[in-house]
Motif scaffolding. Structure first.
Motif: not given
Lengths: 171, 748
Positions: B39, B10, B47-48, B4-7, B42-45
């Protein structure tokens, strides 16, 4: 050991291995069943059973077998037969079977125990095909002794594997 | 690996937790850390947080260097990395860019020898300026596995298993003795106690074809022999050597264990040459190196190091070995000083192990079961109406005697599973020593009650929480010497580690005389994290114990030097897994006291037996808050369905055990029953039962093939021989969720 189930039976060329041997036979209603003697650990009278919630109906609960807690399965209920009051002939046949997590002991509630008999390979027929109404997976074969039919159960299947799956489905 | 893609948060939290658990020499954990750092990309956020991605790149390189041994695999470095992760969390919290945190991050990385590329990224030649300090211990290196085949030591697996077990024990005893020696330098007996295990390890490893272990044990033994024979003094450099060699041997032995368990692919070919050279340089430090090579044929082990000039001490040792054998026959002249021999003999008798045998745990469990059954059977025979009618005084007396004997057997059988906590405590000595050296603090570790016994199965589980708490006490509790002086305390801080039994519990206390918890800060943080409301009134005790909440994890505290609570939720989880409790008492400026309460054994649970219909259940006492008969005023329903009791202004949902478990013959009138208020998973529930039958210690048994039944933790055999079910409260709370009234309704 003579008790080992060694021979094979055939029907239409298909072979079923390991059916010949000694069986403990017992009665359920009008039918007579057999279970391989090597699976049987002991036979005890009915003692007080502690019900366990969230289990299938045929699991009556657990008992204390000399300090060990083992589940008790009512074979009548398991085979969708009518439940009956326990009599003084009602017995618990404790079998040791392969469950998912290795071997385990389970008590099978039966109406009465009859005898231990040797059933030869040539007297064993593969389970007949009843269509969808009866789960023949539980049956090793049909033993013919003196004109009577003994339904030979596969203890590993009856009390081992299906059992855990049923419980999981309940949770 | 997680798919799963985590933030970013996390991953950061995970990272912060992992770095706490890193032990030097455990490359597997580093591997996990590296994949965590990877990881990030590849984290969901992500770019921020471009800054975090850059930091992650640096971290990845640092871990790479640790793996390649360009950087020290030392606890100090991991602490620095841990701080860096803290800075990353800071950056995350402040929403992306925070130059002070980034600067701190860079500074901390530099302090461990990693040169953070400034704005213009440089080539990867940065690692070259990191070189091992020549005087310090060398790093543990692995030679390319292809260059040398694995020596064949798997011939006798039984022997090897025994060797691994024994060596671990030896290494532990070495460590304890070395630390003891630090306080009593010059105690020959302790030196002997260190020398002997090295000698044994050397001998057995040679026999098992473990040449590298043999060689390194051999040269350390030589060094110790010099010390023993007064050729050189016992000083801190020797102690360092022995400790580090011990660590290295531990690493090697663990690798062999891995090979044994997982197959030869896991074999690591450790480079011991630097270690050997280091040990020798220390040995050569005070003594004149032997210029004449000694014929190595005299001792077998020397064959493995043919290029090596065996120092004179080795000869002395070989002579001594021979002597050891000869001296068995009296009358032979002793070529060695009498005193040394006598001491050796004394030590030998003293350290003679108690007459103990190793027993399979399964056999022990069988015994415990059988004895339990014996006790019940005896009660049944005694209660038999026919026997009861016989009013024979002799029979009564005999029954009483029989009862005493059986309960004695039961006690003994139970006690066989117990071991003193000493071994676990002794590991703390080393930990505190390392920590105090690293932090520059002076810490005295005072231990009490090492003989207190603990269930064998709990020994491993208690270790991690203890390490966390000891670290916490030394790292954050005890202040620096000058600070202490200012406060009018002695410059040396004291950490007390106590164990004792109290009221059926095993209690472990960790008490320091440091600065105590900063309750104001904890309150602030709790408000920040919405754990409490601004105007809520809480006692200091309640506030302090908030540090065990997951919200107060590692991360927040690493950057916060004055705070406490590093990974305290990990401690709590670990303790609760053993059905224990942990709490903290603290006095600002005076110190803190952590108290862990554990059941004496995992096999026995203290429970209240309750009746529901004709069934009996056991509720674990640790979770019970109170029991009461509900009144009509307390009884509330929500939307006509959900039932709850208002107890002291808290609305507690009711669980009707009879309904949940399908018990037919139970009394359904709530006002005629009893509710037992329990707490599990942080939630309170009132369990409705018909009657409380009493309190009893029960032995936990599994239900044969019936496993993982929701709401049932296991079974036990009650006094009348029947099985009673032990409730699994966490399962009950969650399985009652369907009929539970919503949390909003509870709050309203």
């Amino acid at each position: 050991m003579a008790g080992e189930n060694t021979a094979t039976v055939t029907q239409g060329g298909a072979k079923i291995s390991g059916a010949e041997g000694k069986y403990l036979t017992f009665i359920l209603g009008d039918e007579e069943y057999g279970v391989g003697i090597m699976k049987v650990r002991e036979i005890i009278g009915v003692m007080e059973i502690t019900a366990v919630p969230h289990t299938p109906e045929y699991i009556k609960g657990v008992i204390n077998l000399r300090g060990r807690v083992i589940p008790i399965m009512d074979l009548r209920l398991k085979f969708a037969m009518e439940e009956r009051e326990y009599t003084d002939r009602t017995c618990v046949v404790v079998v040791e079977v392969q469950g998912q997590n290795g071997s385990m002991q389970v008590g099978m509630l039966v109406d009465a125990v009859s005898e231990v008999m040797n059933i030869l390979a040539e007297d064993i027929e593969p389970p007949p095909d009843f269509g969808l109404t009866t789960d023949a997976n539980n049956i090793l074969g049909m033993g013919k002794v003196k004109g009577e039919i003994k339904i030979l159960l596969d203890a590993d299947r009856v009390v081992g594997k299906g059992f855990m799956a049923d419980i999981e489905a309940m949770q | 690996m997680t798919e799963e893609i985590r933030s970013v948060l996390d991953i950061l939290d995970d990272l912060a937790l992992k770095i706490m658990m890193v032990e030097p020499g455990n490359l597997a954990v580093i591997g996990e850390l590296v994949s965590l750092v990877e990881e990030f990309s590849q984290a969901s956020d992500i770019e921020d947080f471009p800054v975090i991605l850059k930091m992650a790149g640096d971290l990845e390189k640092v871990f790479g260097m640790i793996i390649m041994t360009d950087l020290d695999d030392s606890p100090e470095n991991y602490d620095q990395v841990g701080k860096c992760i803290g800075h990353m969390q800071e950056v995350h919290r402040t929403g992306g860019d925070s130059s002070p945190a980034v600067q701190n991050f860079k500074n901390d990385l530099r302090s461990i020898g990693y040169d953070v590329p400034e704005e213009v990224p440089q080539d990867n030649n940065t690692s070259e300026d990191v070189a091992a300090v020549p005087t310090g211990p060398p790093e543990i290196k692995v030679i390319d596995p292809d260059s040398e085949p694995m020596p064949d030591f798997l011939q006798d697996v039984d022997l090897l298993t025994g060797f691994i077990e024994e060596t671990s024990e030896h290494l532990e005893s070495i460590e304890v003795n070395v630390l003891d020696l630090e306080d009593n330098p010059g105690d020959d007996e302790i030196i002997n106690n260190i020398f002997r295990p090295f000698h044994t390890i050397k001998g057995v490893s040679g026999f098992l074809n473990l040449k590298k272990i043999q060689e390194i044990a051999h040269c350390t033994e030589n060094l110790l022999d010099d010390v023993r024979n007064g050729i050189r003094g016992m000083d801190s450099s020797v102690i360092d050597v022995v400790l580090k060699v011990g660590d290295f041997l531990k690493t090697m032995v663990e690798n062999i264990k891995l090979v044994l368990d997982e197959g030869p692919d896991h074999y690591k070919n450790y480079d011991i040459s630097e270690y050997v050279a280091w040990v020798k340089s220390v040995q050569g430090g005070d003594t004149i190196p032997a210029s004449t090579p000694v014929q190595s044929a005299t001792i077998d082990s020397a064959k493995t190091v043919p290029e090596l000039k065996v120092p004179t001490s080795a000869l002395a040792e070989s002579v001594q070995q021979t002597k050891g054998e000869i001296s068995a026959s009296p009358g032979k002249p002793a070529p060695l000083p009498e005193s040394s021999l006598q001491k050796k003999a004394q030590a030998a008798t003293k350290s003679k192990p108690g007459t103990s045998i190793k027993v399979d745990v399964e056999k022990l469990d069988g015994l415990v079961n059988a004895v339990g059954e014996l006790v019940i059977m005896q009660a049944m025979v005694r209660g038999n109406p026919l026997v009861d009618k016989l009013s024979d005084p002799k029979l009564t007396k005999d029954f009483a005697q029989l009862g005493r004997i059986t309960s004695e057997i039961q006690k003994t059988a139970m006690s066989m599973r117990m071991v003193p906590i000493r071994q676990t405590f002794q590991k703390m000595i080393r930990l505190v020593r390392d920590l105090s050296k690293k932090t520059g603090k002076q810490v005295d570790l005072v231990m009490e009650g090492e003989e207190t016994e603990i269930d064998r199965n709990m020994v491993d589980s208690i270790y991690d929480p203890l390490v966390h708490m000891m670290r916490n006490s030394v790292d954050h509790g005890v202040q620096m010497p000058d600070e202490r002086e200012k406060m009018g305390k002695s410059t040396t801080g004291t950490v007390n580690l106590r164990a004792y039994q109290k009221g059926g519990n095993m209690v472990i206390e960790i008490e320091d005389d440091g600065q105590g918890l900063n309750t104001t800060k904890i309150r602030q943080k709790a408000i920040e994290r919405n754990l409490i409301n601004d105007n809520d009134k809480y006692s200091n005790y309640d506030l302090n114990n908030l540090i065990f909440l997951p919200g107060f994890s590692t991360a927040d505290q690493i950057t916060d030097v004055s705070g406490r609570g590093v990974g305290m939720d990990v401690v709590k989880k670990g303790v609760e897994k053993m059905r224990g409790k942990v709490e903290v008492f603290s006095e600002p400026g005076e110190g803190s006291q952590f108290i862990i309460r554990l059941p004496l054994t995992l096999a026995i649970i203290d429970g209240i037996i309750v009746r529901v219909g004709s069934d009996r259940y056991i509720i674990p006492t640790t979770a019970i808050q109170e029991s009461l008969r509900p009144t009509e005023e307390q009884y509330k329903t929500v939307q006509g369905k959900g039932e709850a009791l208002l107890i002291r202004n808290t609305l507690i949902p009711i669980i009707r055990l009879a309904d949940l478990f399908g018990v037919a013959d139970s009394n359904s009138n709530i006002f005629e029953g009893i509710v037992v208020v329990i707490e599990a998973e942080g939630k309170q529930r009132a369990i409705l039962v018909d009657e409380l039958l009493g309190k009893q210690e029960v032995v936990i048994k599994n239900l044969g093939g019936l496993q993982e039944i929701k709401g049932v933790a296991g079974g036990t055999i009650l006094g009348d021989g029947r099985v009673g079910l032990i409730l699994d409260l966490a399962g009950l709370v969650s399985s009652s969720a369907a009929i539970e009234i919503s949390e909003e309704a509870t709050a309203g």
